[in-house]
Write a protein that holds these residues in place. Sequence first.
Motif, short mmCIF file in Angstrom:
data_model
loop_
_atom_site.label_atom_id
_atom_site.label_comp_id
_atom_site.label_asym_id
_atom_site.label_seq_id
_atom_site.Cartn_x
_atom_site.Cartn_y
_atom_site.Cartn_z
N MET A 73 31.21 40.66 48.23
CA MET A 73 31.80 41.18 47.01
C MET A 73 33.22 40.62 46.88
SD MET A 73 31.17 44.20 45.00
CE MET A 73 32.11 44.97 43.77
N ILE A 74 33.56 40.21 45.69
CA ILE A 74 34.86 39.61 45.42
C ILE A 74 35.82 40.68 44.91
CG2 ILE A 74 36.08 37.91 44.02
CD1 ILE A 74 33.37 36.38 43.97
N ASP A 75 36.97 40.77 45.53
CA ASP A 75 38.00 41.72 45.11
C ASP A 75 38.86 41.05 44.04
OD1 ASP A 75 39.99 43.56 44.76
OD2 ASP A 75 40.64 43.58 46.85
N ARG A 91 41.08 42.22 42.25
CA ARG A 91 42.47 42.68 42.21
C ARG A 91 43.36 41.74 42.99
NH1 ARG A 91 42.26 48.09 44.91
NH2 ARG A 91 40.77 46.90 46.10
N HIS A 92 42.77 40.97 43.90
CA HIS A 92 43.53 40.05 44.75
C HIS A 92 42.90 38.67 44.69
CE1 HIS A 92 44.33 44.08 46.48
NE2 HIS A 92 45.57 43.61 46.40
N ASP A 149 39.47 31.70 45.82
CA ASP A 149 38.43 32.14 44.89
C ASP A 149 38.26 31.09 43.80
OD1 ASP A 149 37.88 34.72 46.10
OD2 ASP A 149 39.90 35.26 45.44
#
Length: 100
Positions: A1-3, A5-6, A34
Amino acid sequence: MIDLRHLKVGLFNSGSLNTGQDEFTVAMDELNPDIMAINETWLRAGEDDKAPKLPGYRMLYLPRPKHIKKGRGGGVGFYVRKGINARICPHPDVPTVEQM
């Protein structure tokens, strides 16, 4: 899962994804971004098979327009981590600027 927010974003001047693949691949492994923006891809239309294939990423690119140095060199692109919803949006056309 990609955060999201960062989000980790980088910029790489490849000087040619055709010949600078080793340096680029090492940078991607070490930085693990990313999204990696690329300038000087040196890819022409239809040459996406010449760019490094990186597991977990998709590549979007735009070759240098033919009216600039007959399309030689230049070009811009992005490696985007799979799972990130990214799309190319229209922008003002500036004939002397390579942008995406």
